[in-house]
Design a protein around this motif. Structure first.
Motif, PDB file in Angstrom:
ATOM      1  N   ASN A  71       0.802  -1.223   0.000  1.00 56.61           N
ATOM      2  CA  ASN A  71       0.000   0.000   0.000  1.00 56.61           C
ATOM      3  C   ASN A  71       0.835   1.272   0.000  1.00 56.61           C
ATOM      4  O   ASN A  71       0.272   2.365   0.147  1.00 56.61           O
ATOM      5  CB  ASN A  71      -0.902   0.014   1.239  1.00 56.61           C
ATOM      6  N   PHE A  72       2.151   1.156  -0.153  1.00 55.28           N
ATOM      7  CA  PHE A  72       3.025   2.298   0.068  1.00 55.28           C
ATOM      8  C   PHE A  72       2.650   3.513  -0.782  1.00 55.28           C
ATOM      9  O   PHE A  72       2.488   4.619  -0.260  1.00 55.28           O
ATOM     10  CB  PHE A  72       4.482   1.918  -0.210  1.00 55.28           C
ATOM     11  N   LYS A  73       2.499   3.332  -2.076  1.00 54.68           N
ATOM     12  CA  LYS A  73       2.249   4.461  -2.961  1.00 54.68           C
ATOM     13  C   LYS A  73       0.950   5.175  -2.625  1.00 54.68           C
ATOM     14  O   LYS A  73       0.927   6.393  -2.416  1.00 54.68           O
ATOM     15  CB  LYS A  73       2.231   3.998  -4.416  1.00 54.68           C
ATOM     16  N   GLN A  74      -0.125   4.418  -2.544  1.00 52.09           N
ATOM     17  CA  GLN A  74      -1.430   5.042  -2.310  1.00 52.09           C
ATOM     18  C   GLN A  74      -1.530   5.576  -0.887  1.00 52.09           C
ATOM     19  O   GLN A  74      -2.091   6.661  -0.665  1.00 52.09           O
ATOM     20  CB  GLN A  74      -2.543   4.029  -2.576  1.00 52.09           C
ATOM     21  N   LEU A 128      -9.314   1.568   6.220  1.00 51.17           N
ATOM     22  CA  LEU A 128      -9.922   1.184   4.944  1.00 51.17           C
ATOM     23  C   LEU A 128      -8.861   0.834   3.913  1.00 51.17           C
ATOM     24  O   LEU A 128      -9.013  -0.131   3.151  1.00 51.17           O
ATOM     25  CB  LEU A 128     -10.803   2.322   4.422  1.00 51.17           C
ATOM     26  N   GLN A 129      -7.793   1.612   3.871  1.00 51.80           N
ATOM     27  CA  GLN A 129      -6.717   1.343   2.926  1.00 51.80           C
ATOM     28  C   GLN A 129      -6.079  -0.019   3.188  1.00 51.80           C
ATOM     29  O   GLN A 129      -5.673  -0.715   2.257  1.00 51.80           O
ATOM     30  CB  GLN A 129      -5.646   2.444   3.029  1.00 51.80           C
ATOM     31  N   SER A 130      -6.027  -0.425   4.448  1.00 57.46           N
ATOM     32  CA  SER A 130      -5.401  -1.698   4.796  1.00 57.46           C
ATOM     33  C   SER A 130      -6.277  -2.888   4.431  1.00 57.46           C
ATOM     34  O   SER A 130      -5.769  -3.996   4.261  1.00 57.46           O
ATOM     35  CB  SER A 130      -5.096  -1.741   6.300  1.00 57.46           C
ATOM     36  N   ARG A 131      -7.577  -2.671   4.306  1.00 56.74           N
ATOM     37  CA  ARG A 131      -8.499  -3.795   4.111  1.00 56.74           C
ATOM     38  C   ARG A 131      -9.119  -3.864   2.718  1.00 56.74           C
ATOM     39  O   ARG A 131      -9.351  -4.936   2.192  1.00 56.74           O
ATOM     40  CB  ARG A 131      -9.622  -3.720   5.152  1.00 56.74           C
ATOM     41  N   PHE A 132      -9.386  -2.714   2.097  1.00 56.33           N
ATOM     42  CA  PHE A 132     -10.101  -2.711   0.824  1.00 56.33           C
ATOM     43  C   PHE A 132      -9.231  -2.132  -0.291  1.00 56.33           C
ATOM     44  O   PHE A 132      -8.482  -1.177  -0.078  1.00 56.33           O
ATOM     45  CB  PHE A 132     -11.393  -1.887   0.928  1.00 56.33           C
TER      46      PHE A 132
END
Length: 236
Positions: A71-74, A128-132
């Motif tokens: 998820n680094f970039k987003q 949310l970023q971590s899950r979806f």
């Protein structure tokens, strides 16, 4: 006494959980110090914490690093957005304080209200970023939706997230060692307990072969679930 210290005993499970939270907090702390990695660090933290809450087996550092890289970039872009908005609010606060005699009190309350709303929205962004799997725009939009649909637990999450600040206020530097060990993961673990049930309502119902892999269909199913919940509330 032997059963008390058995690896499967409640006491030992609590100790293991505390140790995991401490390790995770130290890892997060390192990346929070490094510029521009705060968003990825918070995303990785929430990924691991949600696994803990759901009693899913995961290695703390390995799970954190996997989500961090994925998820680094987003997450970094989202982090920059959050920091920029917080900076704007901070500048507004300083401006109001410098011109307190010339500014109507209503503006202070408006700024306070906007700040509280944005803060509660921000609480959902990195979980949310971590899950979806979503585009940035949808993640921000869903964070707004969850902050509303999640009431009153959203208020509870906001209060819990302020625990480190309150401890620092009342105990000064004496509490710093505790914050170094649990300042991020302690409150965030309690938050994960709160948003876990809400997340489950919007997750795919079909069991996945690998529970750690997020599918591209998550976004569509999430949007459909949110729409169904809104329609149900409107009917009430």
């Amino acid at each position: 006494m032997g059963k008390f210290f058995d690896l499967d005993s409640p006491f030992m499970r609590v100790l293991n959980r505390v140790a995991d939270l401490m390790i995770l907090n130290l890892v997060v702390l390192v990346f929070m110090i490094i510029p521009f990695t705060g968003g990825a660090a918070l995303t990785g933290m929430h990924y691991v914490l949600l696994k803990m809450v759901r009693e899913e087996e995961t290695y703390v550092v390995k799970g954190f690093w996997k989500s961090f890289k994925q998820n680094f970039k987003q997450a970094t872009i989202l982090w920059i957005i959050v920091v920029a908005i917080a900076g704007i609010i901070g500048v507004d606060v300083l401006w109001i304080r410098a011109n307190a005699g010339n500014i109507p009190g209503i503006y202070v309350y408006i700024l306070l209200g906007i700040s509280l709303i944005l803060y509660m929205v921000f609480l959902y962004i990195f979980p949310l970023q971590s899950r979806f799997e979503n585009p940035i725009k949808n993640t921000l939009k869903n964070a707004c939706m969850f902050s509303i649909l999640g009431l009153p637990r959203t208020v509870g999450m906001a209060l819990v997230s302020l625990i480190p600040i309150l401890l620092l206020y009342f105990f000064d530097v004496r509490i710093v060692p505790i914050l170094v060990m649990f300042g991020f993961t302690g409150p965030s673990y309690l938050m994960a307990l709160m948003y876990n049930g809400l997340f489950k309502k919007f997750e795919p119902k079909v069991a996945e072969a690998d529970e750690e892999v997020r599918t591209e269909d998550d976004d569509e199913e999430l949007q459909a679930a949110i729409k169904r919940m809104q329609e149900a509330r409107d009917k009430k």
